[in-house]
Motif scaffolding. Sequence first.
Motif, PDB file in Angstrom:
ATOM      1  N   GLY A  15       0.766  -1.088   0.067  1.00  0.00           N
ATOM      2  CA  GLY A  15      -0.026   0.054   0.033  1.00  0.00           C
ATOM      3  C   GLY A  15       0.785   1.200   0.069  1.00  0.00           C
ATOM      4  O   GLY A  15       2.036   1.109  -0.622  1.00  0.00           O
ATOM      5  N   ASN A  16       0.399   2.206   0.787  1.00  0.00           N
ATOM      6  CA  ASN A  16       1.247   3.503   0.949  1.00  0.00           C
ATOM      7  C   ASN A  16       2.288   3.314   1.940  1.00  0.00           C
ATOM      8  O   ASN A  16       2.042   3.653   3.050  1.00  0.00           O
ATOM      9  CB  ASN A  16       0.043   4.528   1.035  1.00  0.00           C
ATOM     10  N   VAL A  17       3.427   2.820   1.515  1.00  0.00           N
ATOM     11  CA  VAL A  17       4.252   2.614   2.287  1.00  0.00           C
ATOM     12  C   VAL A  17       5.525   3.868   2.916  1.00  0.00           C
ATOM     13  O   VAL A  17       5.672   4.530   1.728  1.00  0.00           O
ATOM     14  CB  VAL A  17       5.303   1.340   1.950  1.00  0.00           C
ATOM     15  N   HIS A  18       5.832   4.145   3.825  1.00  0.00           N
ATOM     16  CA  HIS A  18       6.506   5.240   4.416  1.00  0.00           C
ATOM     17  C   HIS A  18       7.432   4.451   5.312  1.00  0.00           C
ATOM     18  O   HIS A  18       7.047   4.015   6.163  1.00  0.00           O
ATOM     19  CB  HIS A  18       5.765   6.317   4.990  1.00  0.00           C
ATOM     20  N   VAL A  24      18.744  10.177   8.294  1.00  0.00           N
ATOM     21  CA  VAL A  24      19.300   9.378   7.452  1.00  0.00           C
ATOM     22  C   VAL A  24      18.655   9.616   6.184  1.00  0.00           C
ATOM     23  O   VAL A  24      19.273  10.164   5.132  1.00  0.00           O
ATOM     24  CB  VAL A  24      19.912   8.200   7.785  1.00  0.00           C
ATOM     25  N   LEU A  25      17.339   8.956   6.002  1.00  0.00           N
ATOM     26  CA  LEU A  25      16.608   9.046   4.736  1.00  0.00           C
ATOM     27  C   LEU A  25      15.167   8.801   4.987  1.00  0.00           C
ATOM     28  O   LEU A  25      14.723   8.338   6.206  1.00  0.00           O
ATOM     29  CB  LEU A  25      17.308   8.140   3.728  1.00  0.00           C
ATOM     30  N   ALA A  26      14.220   9.039   4.125  1.00  0.00           N
ATOM     31  CA  ALA A  26      12.924   8.568   4.228  1.00  0.00           C
ATOM     32  C   ALA A  26      12.681   8.055   2.970  1.00  0.00           C
ATOM     33  O   ALA A  26      13.225   8.434   1.744  1.00  0.00           O
ATOM     34  CB  ALA A  26      11.942   9.908   4.390  1.00  0.00           C
ATOM     35  N   LEU A  27      11.856   6.883   2.820  1.00  0.00           N
ATOM     36  CA  LEU A  27      11.689   6.129   1.756  1.00  0.00           C
ATOM     37  C   LEU A  27      10.048   5.922   1.507  1.00  0.00           C
ATOM     38  O   LEU A  27       9.404   5.775   2.520  1.00  0.00           O
ATOM     39  CB  LEU A  27      12.115   4.875   1.726  1.00  0.00           C
ATOM     40  N   THR A  28       9.540   6.091   0.154  1.00  0.00           N
ATOM     41  CA  THR A  28       8.075   5.532   0.223  1.00  0.00           C
ATOM     42  C   THR A  28       8.053   5.026  -1.171  1.00  0.00           C
ATOM     43  O   THR A  28       8.794   4.690  -1.959  1.00  0.00           O
ATOM     44  CB  THR A  28       7.256   7.036  -0.195  1.00  0.00           C
ATOM     45  N   CYS A  29       7.251   4.082  -1.052  1.00  0.00           N
ATOM     46  CA  CYS A  29       6.937   3.264  -2.351  1.00  0.00           C
ATOM     47  C   CYS A  29       5.451   2.610  -2.156  1.00  0.00           C
ATOM     48  O   CYS A  29       4.709   2.902  -0.950  1.00  0.00           O
ATOM     49  CB  CYS A  29       8.093   2.047  -2.333  1.00  0.00           C
ATOM     50  N   GLU A  30       5.157   1.637  -2.823  1.00  0.00           N
ATOM     51  CA  GLU A  30       4.130   1.063  -2.943  1.00  0.00           C
ATOM     52  C   GLU A  30       4.149  -0.615  -2.166  1.00  0.00           C
ATOM     53  O   GLU A  30       2.985  -1.196  -1.679  1.00  0.00           O
ATOM     54  CB  GLU A  30       3.353   0.761  -4.193  1.00  0.00           C
ATOM     55  N   LEU A  32       7.159  -3.185  -0.133  1.00  0.00           N
ATOM     56  CA  LEU A  32       8.366  -3.353   0.547  1.00  0.00           C
ATOM     57  C   LEU A  32       8.437  -4.369   1.154  1.00  0.00           C
ATOM     58  O   LEU A  32       7.540  -5.014   2.205  1.00  0.00           O
ATOM     59  CB  LEU A  32       8.641  -1.969   1.407  1.00  0.00           C
ATOM     60  N   VAL A  33       9.394  -5.303   0.991  1.00  0.00           N
ATOM     61  CA  VAL A  33      10.027  -6.501   1.901  1.00  0.00           C
ATOM     62  C   VAL A  33      11.290  -6.303   2.454  1.00  0.00           C
ATOM     63  O   VAL A  33      12.315  -5.784   2.007  1.00  0.00           O
ATOM     64  CB  VAL A  33      10.008  -7.768   0.659  1.00  0.00           C
ATOM     65  N   ALA A  34      11.377  -6.532   3.630  1.00  0.00           N
ATOM     66  CA  ALA A  34      12.581  -6.268   4.589  1.00  0.00           C
ATOM     67  C   ALA A  34      12.969  -7.634   5.201  1.00  0.00           C
ATOM     68  O   ALA A  34      12.062  -8.118   5.604  1.00  0.00           O
ATOM     69  CB  ALA A  34      12.307  -5.210   5.545  1.00  0.00           C
ATOM     70  N   LYS A  35      14.096  -7.919   5.135  1.00  0.00           N
ATOM     71  CA  LYS A  35      14.572  -9.098   5.960  1.00  0.00           C
ATOM     72  C   LYS A  35      15.120  -8.704   7.097  1.00  0.00           C
ATOM     73  O   LYS A  35      15.988  -7.475   7.242  1.00  0.00           O
ATOM     74  CB  LYS A  35      15.748  -9.899   5.234  1.00  0.00           C
TER      75      LYS A  35
END
Length: 142
Positions: A15-18, A24-30, A32-35
């Motif tokens: 969805g609306n991923v923040h 350091v940084l800000a990332l947005t996307c639709e 996201l998979v994190a290990k």
Amino acid sequence: QFVFDQRAETVHFEGNVHVNNPGVLALTCEDLVAKLPRGGGVESIVATTNVVIQFIQRRSTNYATGDRAVYTKTNEVFTLTGAVTGKRPRLFQEGMSVEANIIVLNLASGQYKFEGSPVFRGKLGSMRGFDAFGKATNNPAR
């Protein structure tokens, strides 16, 4: 929504991923998979669809866009790629931008690699002030 898979040690956001890493940084996307290994921290990130990464600095606004961004902690590298439709990733800083088929941002060394017909727009001198990671390692030699 998100799904946490404890056995696989992954979290999958849709969805609306923040994502904010303060200072350091800000990332947005639709998507996201994190290990997330049991010892803590983030081992890897795969962000897809309308990816925007803003690098947080006091002096200027620097950001990168792409259709896919892959981060690996072992080498501290973000690799941005474009969409199948031909939209290529871009790196922006006030007064300039660089577009290429693949953009590799090395957080450890502060080096940027532009692969596949890079296109630079803006004043060449503006690249001197670009330092997405708060280091001066990519400044040209005098």
